[in-house]
Scaffold this motif. Sequence first.
Motif, mmCIF file in Angstrom:
data_model
loop_
_atom_site.group_PDB
_atom_site.id
_atom_site.type_symbol
_atom_site.label_atom_id
_atom_site.label_comp_id
_atom_site.label_asym_id
_atom_site.label_seq_id
_atom_site.Cartn_x
_atom_site.Cartn_y
_atom_site.Cartn_z
ATOM 1 N N SER A 86 0.770 -1.186 0.135
ATOM 2 C CA SER A 86 -0.153 0.028 0.069
ATOM 3 C C SER A 86 0.780 1.198 -0.064
ATOM 4 O O SER A 86 2.148 1.213 0.211
ATOM 5 C CB SER A 86 -0.954 -0.086 1.363
ATOM 6 O OG SER A 86 -0.112 0.124 2.395
ATOM 7 N N PRO A 87 0.173 2.421 -0.426
ATOM 8 C CA PRO A 87 1.204 3.475 -0.228
ATOM 9 C C PRO A 87 1.813 4.014 1.135
ATOM 10 O O PRO A 87 2.725 4.355 1.274
ATOM 11 C CB PRO A 87 -0.084 4.727 -0.806
ATOM 12 C CG PRO A 87 -0.983 3.986 -1.509
ATOM 13 C CD PRO A 87 -0.984 2.588 -0.928
ATOM 14 N N VAL A 88 0.921 3.569 2.038
ATOM 15 C CA VAL A 88 1.391 3.852 3.331
ATOM 16 C C VAL A 88 2.591 2.987 3.700
ATOM 17 O O VAL A 88 3.653 3.484 4.204
ATOM 18 C CB VAL A 88 0.212 3.404 4.547
ATOM 19 C CG1 VAL A 88 1.022 3.242 5.956
ATOM 20 C CG2 VAL A 88 -0.671 4.639 4.542
ATOM 21 N N ASP A 89 2.493 1.930 3.080
ATOM 22 C CA ASP A 89 3.638 0.603 3.571
ATOM 23 C C ASP A 89 4.692 1.153 2.694
ATOM 24 O O ASP A 89 6.070 1.098 3.351
ATOM 25 C CB ASP A 89 3.302 -0.526 3.031
ATOM 26 C CG ASP A 89 2.415 -1.263 4.091
ATOM 27 O OD1 ASP A 89 2.468 -1.070 5.189
ATOM 28 O OD2 ASP A 89 1.467 -1.985 3.483
ATOM 29 N N SER A 141 10.259 3.250 2.997
ATOM 30 C CA SER A 141 11.297 4.540 2.516
ATOM 31 C C SER A 141 11.598 5.213 3.723
ATOM 32 O O SER A 141 12.923 5.664 3.602
ATOM 33 C CB SER A 141 10.751 5.310 1.615
ATOM 34 O OG SER A 141 9.605 5.974 1.678
ATOM 35 N N ASN A 142 10.854 5.898 4.541
ATOM 36 C CA ASN A 142 11.243 6.644 5.674
ATOM 37 C C ASN A 142 12.263 5.782 6.708
ATOM 38 O O ASN A 142 13.244 6.460 7.053
ATOM 39 C CB ASN A 142 10.168 6.930 6.446
ATOM 40 C CG ASN A 142 10.692 7.570 7.758
ATOM 41 O OD1 ASN A 142 10.350 7.025 9.068
ATOM 42 N ND2 ASN A 142 10.969 8.907 7.834
ATOM 43 N N GLU A 160 -2.382 6.072 8.476
ATOM 44 C CA GLU A 160 -3.252 6.610 7.150
ATOM 45 C C GLU A 160 -2.592 7.561 6.396
ATOM 46 O O GLU A 160 -2.076 8.719 6.958
ATOM 47 C CB GLU A 160 -4.626 6.920 7.632
ATOM 48 C CG GLU A 160 -5.410 5.654 8.048
ATOM 49 C CD GLU A 160 -6.977 6.308 8.339
ATOM 50 O OE1 GLU A 160 -7.874 5.982 7.586
ATOM 51 O OE2 GLU A 160 -7.224 6.671 9.331
ATOM 52 N N LEU A 161 -2.631 7.531 4.909
ATOM 53 C CA LEU A 161 -2.200 8.581 4.304
ATOM 54 C C LEU A 161 -3.296 9.527 4.139
ATOM 55 O O LEU A 161 -4.406 9.083 3.384
ATOM 56 C CB LEU A 161 -1.692 8.015 2.972
ATOM 57 C CG LEU A 161 -1.109 9.168 2.062
ATOM 58 C CD1 LEU A 161 -0.245 10.228 2.378
ATOM 59 C CD2 LEU A 161 -0.860 8.316 0.648
ATOM 60 N N VAL A 162 -3.373 10.840 4.533
ATOM 61 C CA VAL A 162 -4.415 11.671 4.679
ATOM 62 C C VAL A 162 -4.158 12.771 3.502
ATOM 63 O O VAL A 162 -4.937 13.253 3.149
ATOM 64 C CB VAL A 162 -4.630 12.388 5.838
ATOM 65 C CG1 VAL A 162 -5.233 11.200 6.769
ATOM 66 C CG2 VAL A 162 -3.512 13.186 6.411
ATOM 67 N N GLY A 163 -2.988 12.643 2.843
ATOM 68 C CA GLY A 163 -2.786 13.686 1.825
ATOM 69 C C GLY A 163 -1.364 13.938 1.463
ATOM 70 O O GLY A 163 -0.569 13.534 2.250
#
Length: 248
Positions: free
Chosen positions: A28-31, A36-37, A144-147
Amino acid sequence: MNVAAPVKRSARALPVLCLLFAACSSPSPVDEIVASNLAARGGQERIQALQSIRETGTVTASDGRVARVVREIKRPGLFRLEFSSQGTTSVFAHDGDTGWQVAPLQGQFEPQKMEADRDAAAGADQRDIEGPLVGWREKGRKVELVGREELSGGEAFKLEVTLEDGAVRYDYVDVASRQIVRSDVPRTIRGHAVMLENTFSDFRDVDGLVFPFHIETHVVDRPETLTITVDSIELDPDLDDDRFRFPG
């Protein structure tokens, strides 16, 4: 019997099935952002191998007051923060079970245990040596990715992080560097719920791990700002557990 039609339908369905399989198996984008962080910080394995840390620096208030600050964290969940100013030293600490403080500038010269609500408000995330994103699922957190937001240093992913106790913080991961460049963290100060906005810059490598050496923090909607300049970071120093325990 005409088998051509079912075969053709199956052939047409294969690309759709492949896309569905790829969607289910891809991270997922969050993962991806979290991975990467952690890589930018030095890697999850190296972070999780860290047992203790001591950071030393100076903190400068908007009015020019300067204090010496030392922050120490040790597994599991031990925390100590010292401010030395005007000939006095304030201590805020936690031994993994109990929080306590010495605050001479507030007239409190003897160690006192913190009340449960103030202790919880101090933030369990401060005692997490790994940071809010390492092993977030295993720790019972929600991310969650909120933007995406445009910050002063560039665009950043905005992550909403719900901690184990239900507190919600926002961490901003720089799109280019993948470092956390800002964190908005809820706190209770003198009985009032506030949001602390912390910005991080001047990232440097320390024995394979990357840390910010310049931190600015202020309460949202208030003008005062504290600027922290980190002078040194020690990884895995020998910290006695008694430094964190309530002296009594």
